[in-house]
Design a protein around this motif. Sequence first.
Motif, PDB file in Angstrom:
ATOM      1  N   LEU A 282       9.438  14.857  11.675  1.00  0.00           N
ATOM      2  CA  LEU A 282       9.008  14.067  10.513  1.00  0.00           C
ATOM      3  C   LEU A 282       8.729  12.619  10.916  1.00  0.00           C
ATOM      4  CD1 LEU A 282      11.474  15.355   7.755  1.00  0.00           C
ATOM      5  CD2 LEU A 282       9.003  15.733   7.862  1.00  0.00           C
ATOM      6  N   GLU A 283       9.502  12.100  11.866  1.00  0.00           N
ATOM      7  CA  GLU A 283       9.307  10.718  12.286  1.00  0.00           C
ATOM      8  C   GLU A 283       7.936  10.524  12.927  1.00  0.00           C
ATOM      9  OE1 GLU A 283      10.313   6.723  12.593  1.00  0.00           O
ATOM     10  OE2 GLU A 283      11.150   8.383  11.427  1.00  0.00           O
ATOM     11  N   GLN A 284       7.460  11.515  13.673  1.00  0.00           N
ATOM     12  CA  GLN A 284       6.129  11.420  14.261  1.00  0.00           C
ATOM     13  C   GLN A 284       5.055  11.358  13.181  1.00  0.00           C
ATOM     14  OE1 GLN A 284       6.626  14.974  16.770  1.00  0.00           O
ATOM     15  NE2 GLN A 284       6.024  13.724  18.544  1.00  0.00           N
ATOM     16  N   TRP A 285       5.213  12.191  12.156  1.00  0.00           N
ATOM     17  CA  TRP A 285       4.223  12.196  11.065  1.00  0.00           C
ATOM     18  C   TRP A 285       4.280  10.888  10.277  1.00  0.00           C
ATOM     19  CZ3 TRP A 285       0.421  15.393  11.302  1.00  0.00           C
ATOM     20  CH2 TRP A 285       0.581  16.651  11.887  1.00  0.00           C
ATOM     21  N   ARG A 286       5.476  10.335  10.106  1.00  0.00           N
ATOM     22  CA  ARG A 286       5.586   9.053   9.401  1.00  0.00           C
ATOM     23  C   ARG A 286       4.909   7.941  10.204  1.00  0.00           C
ATOM     24  NH1 ARG A 286      11.267  10.707   7.917  1.00  0.00           N
ATOM     25  NH2 ARG A 286      11.253  11.107   5.670  1.00  0.00           N
ATOM     26  N   MET A 287       5.035   7.987  11.524  1.00  0.00           N
ATOM     27  CA  MET A 287       4.375   6.974  12.358  1.00  0.00           C
ATOM     28  C   MET A 287       2.863   7.108  12.279  1.00  0.00           C
ATOM     29  SD  MET A 287       6.745   6.642  15.770  1.00  0.00           S
ATOM     30  CE  MET A 287       8.428   6.021  15.677  1.00  0.00           C
ATOM     31  N   LEU A 288       2.367   8.333  12.281  1.00  0.00           N
ATOM     32  CA  LEU A 288       0.927   8.545  12.140  1.00  0.00           C
ATOM     33  C   LEU A 288       0.445   7.985  10.802  1.00  0.00           C
ATOM     34  CD1 LEU A 288      -1.788   9.831  13.017  1.00  0.00           C
ATOM     35  CD2 LEU A 288      -1.019  11.927  11.853  1.00  0.00           C
ATOM     36  N   GLN A 289       1.189   8.266   9.743  1.00  0.00           N
ATOM     37  CA  GLN A 289       0.821   7.752   8.425  1.00  0.00           C
ATOM     38  C   GLN A 289       0.797   6.225   8.422  1.00  0.00           C
ATOM     39  OE1 GLN A 289       3.675   9.538   5.746  1.00  0.00           O
ATOM     40  NE2 GLN A 289       3.093  11.619   6.347  1.00  0.00           N
ATOM     41  N   ALA A 290       1.770   5.622   9.082  1.00  0.00           N
ATOM     42  CA  ALA A 290       1.840   4.162   9.123  1.00  0.00           C
ATOM     43  C   ALA A 290       0.651   3.568   9.865  1.00  0.00           C
ATOM     44  CB  ALA A 290       3.148   3.726   9.784  1.00  0.00           C
ATOM     45  N   VAL A 291       0.239   4.186  10.962  1.00  0.00           N
ATOM     46  CA  VAL A 291      -0.916   3.697  11.720  1.00  0.00           C
ATOM     47  C   VAL A 291      -2.171   3.740  10.847  1.00  0.00           C
ATOM     48  CG1 VAL A 291      -2.447   4.168  13.679  1.00  0.00           C
ATOM     49  CG2 VAL A 291       0.045   4.322  13.970  1.00  0.00           C
ATOM     50  N   VAL A 292      -2.348   4.844  10.114  1.00  0.00           N
ATOM     51  CA  VAL A 292      -3.526   4.980   9.253  1.00  0.00           C
ATOM     52  C   VAL A 292      -3.457   4.016   8.074  1.00  0.00           C
ATOM     53  CG1 VAL A 292      -4.780   6.561   7.730  1.00  0.00           C
ATOM     54  CG2 VAL A 292      -3.885   7.378   9.921  1.00  0.00           C
ATOM     55  N   ASP A 293      -2.301   3.954   7.415  1.00  0.00           N
ATOM     56  CA  ASP A 293      -2.166   3.129   6.219  1.00  0.00           C
ATOM     57  C   ASP A 293      -2.299   1.645   6.517  1.00  0.00           C
ATOM     58  OD1 ASP A 293      -1.757   5.450   4.812  1.00  0.00           O
ATOM     59  OD2 ASP A 293       0.424   5.262   4.714  1.00  0.00           O
ATOM     60  N   ASN A 294      -1.873   1.242   7.718  1.00  0.00           N
ATOM     61  CA  ASN A 294      -1.911  -0.185   8.066  1.00  0.00           C
ATOM     62  C   ASN A 294      -3.143  -0.561   8.883  1.00  0.00           C
ATOM     63  OD1 ASN A 294       0.834  -1.515   7.187  1.00  0.00           O
ATOM     64  ND2 ASN A 294       1.356   0.511   7.983  1.00  0.00           N
ATOM     65  N   GLY A 295      -3.962   0.425   9.221  1.00  0.00           N
ATOM     66  CA  GLY A 295      -5.228   0.128   9.882  1.00  0.00           C
ATOM     67  C   GLY A 295      -5.172  -0.023  11.383  1.00  0.00           C
ATOM     68  N   GLY A 296      -4.069   0.314  12.019  1.00  0.00           N
ATOM     69  CA  GLY A 296      -4.006   0.211  13.473  1.00  0.00           C
ATOM     70  C   GLY A 296      -2.585   0.203  13.970  1.00  0.00           C
ATOM     71  N   TYR A 297      -2.454   0.324  15.303  1.00  0.00           N
ATOM     72  CA  TYR A 297      -1.122   0.397  15.916  1.00  0.00           C
ATOM     73  C   TYR A 297      -0.358  -0.918  15.789  1.00  0.00           C
ATOM     74  CZ  TYR A 297      -2.314   4.918  17.972  1.00  0.00           C
ATOM     75  OH  TYR A 297      -2.645   6.236  18.145  1.00  0.00           O
ATOM     76  N   ALA A 298      -1.036  -2.039  16.022  1.00  0.00           N
ATOM     77  CA  ALA A 298      -0.349  -3.336  15.986  1.00  0.00           C
ATOM     78  C   ALA A 298       0.180  -3.623  14.581  1.00  0.00           C
ATOM     79  CB  ALA A 298      -1.299  -4.441  16.426  1.00  0.00           C
ATOM     80  N   GLN A 299      -0.668  -3.377  13.564  1.00  0.00           N
ATOM     81  CA  GLN A 299      -0.250  -3.627  12.183  1.00  0.00           C
ATOM     82  C   GLN A 299       0.892  -2.707  11.766  1.00  0.00           C
ATOM     83  OE1 GLN A 299      -3.260  -3.061  13.423  1.00  0.00           O
ATOM     84  NE2 GLN A 299      -4.919  -3.950  12.181  1.00  0.00           N
ATOM     85  N   ALA A 300       0.820  -1.432  12.197  1.00  0.00           N
ATOM     86  CA  ALA A 300       1.876  -0.479  11.856  1.00  0.00           C
ATOM     87  C   ALA A 300       3.187  -0.859  12.538  1.00  0.00           C
ATOM     88  CB  ALA A 300       1.466   0.931  12.259  1.00  0.00           C
ATOM     89  N   ALA A 301       3.091  -1.337  13.780  1.00  0.00           N
ATOM     90  CA  ALA A 301       4.293  -1.744  14.511  1.00  0.00           C
ATOM     91  C   ALA A 301       4.990  -2.892  13.798  1.00  0.00           C
ATOM     92  CB  ALA A 301       3.919  -2.142  15.939  1.00  0.00           C
ATOM     93  N   ALA A 302       4.198  -3.834  13.285  1.00  0.00           N
ATOM     94  CA  ALA A 302       4.777  -4.965  12.556  1.00  0.00           C
ATOM     95  C   ALA A 302       5.415  -4.499  11.253  1.00  0.00           C
ATOM     96  CB  ALA A 302       3.701  -6.017  12.280  1.00  0.00           C
ATOM     97  N   ALA A 303       4.746  -3.552  10.553  1.00  0.00           N
ATOM     98  CA  ALA A 303       5.260  -3.067   9.269  1.00  0.00           C
ATOM     99  C   ALA A 303       6.554  -2.283   9.447  1.00  0.00           C
ATOM    100  CB  ALA A 303       4.205  -2.203   8.573  1.00  0.00           C
ATOM    101  N   LEU A 304       6.658  -1.527  10.552  1.00  0.00           N
ATOM    102  CA  LEU A 304       7.839  -0.692  10.783  1.00  0.00           C
ATOM    103  C   LEU A 304       8.899  -1.379  11.618  1.00  0.00           C
ATOM    104  CD1 LEU A 304       6.111   2.752  11.542  1.00  0.00           C
ATOM    105  CD2 LEU A 304       7.135   2.005   9.388  1.00  0.00           C
TER     106      LEU A 304
END
Length: 299
Positions: free
Chosen positions: A8-30
Motif C-alpha cells: 500500500l505504501e508504494q501505491w500511496r507514493m505513486l499517488q503522491a507523485v501524480v497528485d503533486n506533479g512530480g517527485y520533488a514536490q511529492a517528496a516535500a509533501a510527504l
Amino acid sequence: MYRPKTTLEQWRMLQAVVDNGGYAQAAAALNKSQSSLNHAVAKLQDQLGVSLLEVKGRKAFLTPTGEVLLRRSRALTDTVETLEGLARNIECGWEPEIRLAVESIYPPAQLVALLAQFQPQSRGSRLQIYHSVITGTEELILNGSVDIAITSMIPRGFMGQSLCTVEMVPVVHRDHHLATIGRPVSGEELAQELQLVIRDTAAKPRELGGWLRAENRWTFGHFQDALQVVKAGMGFLWVPRHLVEEELEAGCLKVVRLRDGGSRSAVLNLVLPDPDQAGPGTHLLAELIRGLHNLPLNE
C-alpha cells in the motif's frame, strides 16, 4: 495462497507523485527524500512489469496503463483508510452498527434530512433502519432490537420526547361514492365500506388504537401500495396527510367528511431504549433528531 507483490505504501507514493506533479514536490509533501520515492515507484513498476509513469522535463505523467491502475489503487487505499478508521472508532466506543426504528407515518422528508446530516459524521457505522407499524415499534423497543426509535407508542417504563404530530385522514378516490355523497358520513356507514389498512409489523400485533371497525379489510405492507388501490377507486384508507398533500391539492383524492370529525392525530416520540448503554453514534443521531424538531439538546 496468493502473496501480493506490491505494498500500500508504494501505491500511496505513486499517488503522491501524480497528485503533486512530480517527485520533488511529492517528496516535500510527504517529508521524504526524492530518492526514496524514485526507488519506490521504480520498484513498483518492476514488480508489476508495466510502465506507470513517464517523466517529461521536471514533471511526471501517467501512462495509459498507469491511469487505470492508479484509479483502482485509490479505491484500495481509501478502503484501507476507512477500515483503519473504523477500527479506531470501535476502540474508542463508536458503534460499528446503529439500529433505528422509524414508524411508517413519520414524514419521509424529515428522515431524508436526518440522514443527510448524519452521514458525514457517521464514521463508517452501518445504519439499520426498520420501518415499523403500530405495535411493531413498541415490540422492537421491548425486545432490545433497536438502539433508537421514533414511535407513537412509548412502552411502559420507557421515557420519550415528543417530536411532532401527524394528522391522519380517511381518503378515497374523487369518484368514490363517499366523496360524492354530499353530506358527512357516519361511523356506521364507514364501517360498511372496504377499508385498506397497513399491516402491524409486530410478531404478535395488538389493536391498541386506530379506526379498524370495517369488517371488509384489505391489508398491505406499505402506504404507497394501498394508495395505488385507492387511486384505482377501491376502498378508503386512513393515511398521514403529508403523504397525500399533492393528490388532495390536485383533486385526485378526497378526504371523507365524517359526522364525528374527519381526522385523527398521532404524536411521534423519540425513545432511546437504553440511554446509559447507548454509544456515541446513537447519541449523535438522537441529538440530530432533536435538532431537526427544534427540541432542547442534551448537555
